[in-house]
Scaffold this active site. Structure first.
Site, PDB file in Angstrom:
ATOM      1  N   PHE A  10       0.948  -1.130  -0.076  1.00 29.43           N
ATOM      2  CA  PHE A  10       0.118   0.045   0.007  1.00 29.43           C
ATOM      3  C   PHE A  10       0.928   1.466  -0.146  1.00 29.43           C
ATOM      4  O   PHE A  10       1.757   1.470   0.724  1.00 29.43           O
ATOM      5  CB  PHE A  10      -0.933   0.116   1.215  1.00 29.43           C
ATOM      6  CG  PHE A  10      -1.961   1.384   1.113  1.00 29.43           C
ATOM      7  CD1 PHE A  10      -2.963   1.265   0.408  1.00 29.43           C
ATOM      8  CD2 PHE A  10      -1.560   2.298   1.797  1.00 29.43           C
ATOM      9  CE1 PHE A  10      -3.781   2.523   0.298  1.00 29.43           C
ATOM     10  CE2 PHE A  10      -2.374   3.435   2.107  1.00 29.43           C
ATOM     11  CZ  PHE A  10      -3.585   3.546   1.387  1.00 29.43           C
ATOM     12  N   ASP A  48       9.261   2.765   1.556  1.00 29.66           N
ATOM     13  CA  ASP A  48       7.922   3.379   2.145  1.00 29.66           C
ATOM     14  C   ASP A  48       7.975   2.771   3.704  1.00 29.66           C
ATOM     15  O   ASP A  48       7.380   1.921   3.852  1.00 29.66           O
ATOM     16  CB  ASP A  48       6.760   2.749   1.208  1.00 29.66           C
ATOM     17  CG  ASP A  48       5.749   3.378   1.715  1.00 29.66           C
ATOM     18  OD1 ASP A  48       5.743   4.245   2.899  1.00 29.66           O
ATOM     19  OD2 ASP A  48       4.709   3.389   1.139  1.00 29.66           O
ATOM     20  N   LYS A  84       3.163   9.273   8.476  1.00 31.06           N
ATOM     21  CA  LYS A  84       2.265   9.082   9.657  1.00 31.06           C
ATOM     22  C   LYS A  84       2.813   9.701  11.207  1.00 31.06           C
ATOM     23  O   LYS A  84       2.288  10.632  11.521  1.00 31.06           O
ATOM     24  CB  LYS A  84       1.978   7.684   9.696  1.00 31.06           C
ATOM     25  CG  LYS A  84       1.052   7.273   8.599  1.00 31.06           C
ATOM     26  CD  LYS A  84       0.274   5.697   8.821  1.00 31.06           C
ATOM     27  CE  LYS A  84      -0.836   5.591   7.720  1.00 31.06           C
ATOM     28  NZ  LYS A  84      -0.482   5.014   6.433  1.00 31.06           N
TER      29      LYS A  84
HETATM   30  C1  LIG Z   1      -0.695   5.110   4.937  1.00 30.57           C
HETATM   31  C2  LIG Z   1       0.349   4.853   4.174  1.00 30.57           C
HETATM   32  C3  LIG Z   1       0.492   5.673   2.928  1.00 30.57           C
HETATM   33  C4  LIG Z   1      -0.479   6.820   2.639  1.00 30.57           C
HETATM   34  O1  LIG Z   1      -0.187   7.866   3.582  1.00 30.57           O
HETATM   35  P1  LIG Z   1      -1.309   9.018   3.568  1.00 30.57           P
HETATM   36  O2  LIG Z   1      -0.796  10.169   4.652  1.00 30.57           O
HETATM   37  O3  LIG Z   1      -2.587   8.456   3.803  1.00 30.57           O
HETATM   38  O4  LIG Z   1      -1.235   9.729   1.914  1.00 30.57           O
HETATM   39  C5  LIG Z   1       1.397   5.299   2.085  1.00 30.57           C
HETATM   40  N1  LIG Z   1       2.259   4.287   2.526  1.00 30.57           N
HETATM   41  C6  LIG Z   1       2.050   3.348   3.582  1.00 30.57           C
HETATM   42  C7  LIG Z   1       3.035   2.380   3.682  1.00 30.57           C
HETATM   43  C8  LIG Z   1       0.970   3.742   4.485  1.00 30.57           C
HETATM   44  O5  LIG Z   1       0.810   3.150   5.596  1.00 30.57           O
END
Ligand SMILES: *Cc1c(COP(=O)(O)O)cnc(C)c1O
Length: 398
Positions: free
Chosen positions: A137, A222, A251
Site C-alpha cells: 500500500f 516506504d 504518519k
Molecule cells: C498510510 C500509508 C500511506 C499513505 O499515507 P497518506 O498520508 O494516507 O497519504 C503510504 N504508504 C504506507 C505504507 C502507508 O501506511
C-alpha cells in the site's frame, strides 16, 4: 453538539468514503481516548501509527503553540527555520542527505516516484519502470495507486499512470528475473502494514541490495507506517542492514499534524532542481515544529528501545492466545506493528473489543492490526490482552 448530532450531520454532509464505526471521539491523552459520553478506551489503533508519542503529548502541544504564535505559514519562496532544522535531524537519523517535505504519505511517495524517474532519465533509462509488490500500500493518489499492489484500491479509478510492475512479495527468483536495464527503482514497505502486516524476508532485502550494486537501480523504502521507531528500530530497514536511496515518511512524523517527507541520498536528491517539484504547504512551520518535538520525545523517552521491548512482550502474549484459540491462524510483525490473522473476518472482534474499552483495527479483512502509541507499558498491554481474550471467548461461544 451531541454525539448523535455529529454522526447525523456527518452522514449528511461528508462524502461517505470512510464507513466510520459508531463512535464519536471527543478527546485523547497518552494511550487513551474518550468518547462523547465520557467513556474511555485504550487506543491500540493510535491513529493508524500516527500517535506514536501518544495523544496530545505536552511537548508536542507546547511546540505547536509556540510556533503558531510566531509563524504559521510561509511560502517556500523564502527561508524559515523549522524545516531546515528538521531536515538536518532526519538526515542524521537516516544516514541520508536531503529532505523534501510535503503533507502526507501519498505525497511523499509521489516525490519518491518522481525522483526515481528523473534519476533514471538522467542516467539514460528511456522507459523507466518501477517495481513494486503484491499486498503493498503506497497511497491514494493516482500515481501511488498505480504503485499499490492491491487491485481493490484502484477499482473504478482507471486508467492509472503506467510504468509500474508488481511482483509477488518475498519472491526472490521473480525479482531477479524482473530487474533489468529498464528498471528505475524497486519500491517496498520493509514491513507491509495495510496489506496485512507482512515483513519482508531478509533474503529479499539482501537481494535488493545486491541488485542495486549490479544493476544500478534505486531502492525506495516506504516507511510511512513502519518508520520512526515503530518496529523497535528508528527505521525498519535497520533490521535488515540495507539502507534505501529514497526513504518516505509521514504518519508518526508530525505527532498528529499532517507532514510527509521524502529523504534521499545526495546523488539522487540532486535531480530535484528549482522548478522540478514543490508543495504549497510542504515544510509548514507548525508541522515541522511538531515533528521536531516528536523526534525529541522519541529520543529522550527512549521510545524506540521501549517499542522493541514492549512489542516483544506483546507478541509473546498474542502467541499465547494463538495456542489457546484455534481460530487465530498466525501472529506476525515487528515491534509495535503486530498482526493477528484470524480464520474469519475481524470486524466482530473490533466491535467486541470496543464495547469493552479497547480500540483495535482490522485490515485485509481478517488481520487484527495493533499500532498502539510507543509509550504503552506492559501493564497496558496486559489490560488490552485481557480484553482481547474476553472478546475471543465470546467469539468461540458464538
Ligand atoms: C498510510 C500509508 C500511506 C499513505 O499515507 P497518506 O498520508 O494516507 O497519504 C503510504 N504508504 C504506507 C505504507 C502507508 O501506511
Amino acid at each position: 453538539m451531541t454525539g448523535n448530532q455529529i454522526t447525523e450531520m456527518g452522514k449528511r454532509y461528508l462524502m461517505q468514503n470512510y464507513a466510520q464505526l459508531p463512535l464519536v471521539i471527543a478527546r485523547g491523552d497518552g494511550v487513551r481516548v474518550w468518547d462523547d459520553e465520557g467513556k474511555s478506551y485504550l487506543d491500540f489503533v493510535g491513529g493508524i501509527a500516527v500517535n506514536a508519542v501518544g495523544h496530545c503529548h505536552p511537548r508536542v502541544v507546547a511546540a505547536i503553540r509556540e510556533q503558531a504564535e510566531r509563524l504559521i505559514h510561509c511560502s517556500n519562496l523564502y527561508w524559515f527555520e523549522p524545516p531546515v532544522v528538521l531536515a538536518r535531524e532526519l538526515a542524521v537519523l537516516s544516514g541520508l542527505d536531503r529532505v523534501f517535505f510535503c503533507n502526507s504519505g501519498a505525497e511523499a511517495n509521489e516525490a519518491a516516484i518522481k525522483l526515481a524517474r528523473k534519476y533514471a532519465y538522467e542516467h539514460g533509462r528511456e522507459n523507466p519502470e518501477i517495481i513494486a509488490f503484491t499486498k503493498s500500500f503506497h497511497g491514494r493518489t493516482l500515481g501511488t495507486l498505480a504503485a499499490t499492489g492491491q487491485e481493490k484500491f484502484s477499482r473504478g479509478f482507471t486508467p492509472l499512470p503506467g510504468g509500474f510492475r508488481h511482483l509477488p512479495f518475498n519472491d526472490v527468483a521473480e525479482l531477479k528475473k524482473a530487474v533489468g536495464s529498464q528498471t528505475a527503482a524497486v519500491m517496498i514497505e520493509p514491513l507491509q502494514g495495510e496489506g496485512g502486516v507482512y515483513p519482508a524476508s531478509l533474503e529479499l532485502m539482501e537481494t535488493l541490495a545486491e541488485l542495486r550494486r549490479e544493476e544500478g537501480i534505486l531502492l525506495i523504502f516506504d516507511e510511512v507506517q513502519c518508520g520512526l521507531g515503530r518496529t523497535g528500530k528508528a527505521f525498519a530497514y535497520e533490521h535488515y542492514g540495507v539502507r534505501p536511496d529514497i526513504l518516505t515518511l509521514a504518519k508518526a512524523l508530525g505527532g498528529g499534524l499532517p507532514i510527509g517527507a521524502a529523504v534521499a541520498r545526495e546523488e539522487v536528491a540532486r535531480v530535484f532542481q528549482p522548478g522540478t517539484h514543490g508543495s504549497t504547504f510542504g515544510g509548514n512551520p507548525v508541522a515541522c515544529a511538531a515533528a521536531r518535538a516528536v523526534l525529541q520525545v522519541l529520543q529522550e523517552e527512549g521510545l524506540v528501545e521501549q517499542a522493541a521491548k514492549t512489542g516483544e512482550y506483546m507478541k509473546a502474549c498474542l502467541d499465547a492466545l494463538q495456542k489457546k484459540y484455534p481460530f487465530i491462524k498466525e501472529v506476525r510483525g515487528m515491534g509495535l506493528l503486530l498482526g493477528m490473522e484470524l480464520d474469519r473476518p475481524g470486524q466482530e472482534m473490533v466491535a467486541l473489543c470496543q464495547e469493552r474499552g479497547l480500540l483495535i483495527n482490522c485490515t485485509a479483512e481478517r488481520v487484527i492490526r495493533f499500532l498502539p502509541p510507543l509509550i504503552i507499558t506492559r501493564e497496558e498491554v496486559d489490560e488490552a490482552v485481557g480484553i482481547l481474550e474476553e472478546a475471543l471467548r465470546v467469539l468461540i461461544l458464538s
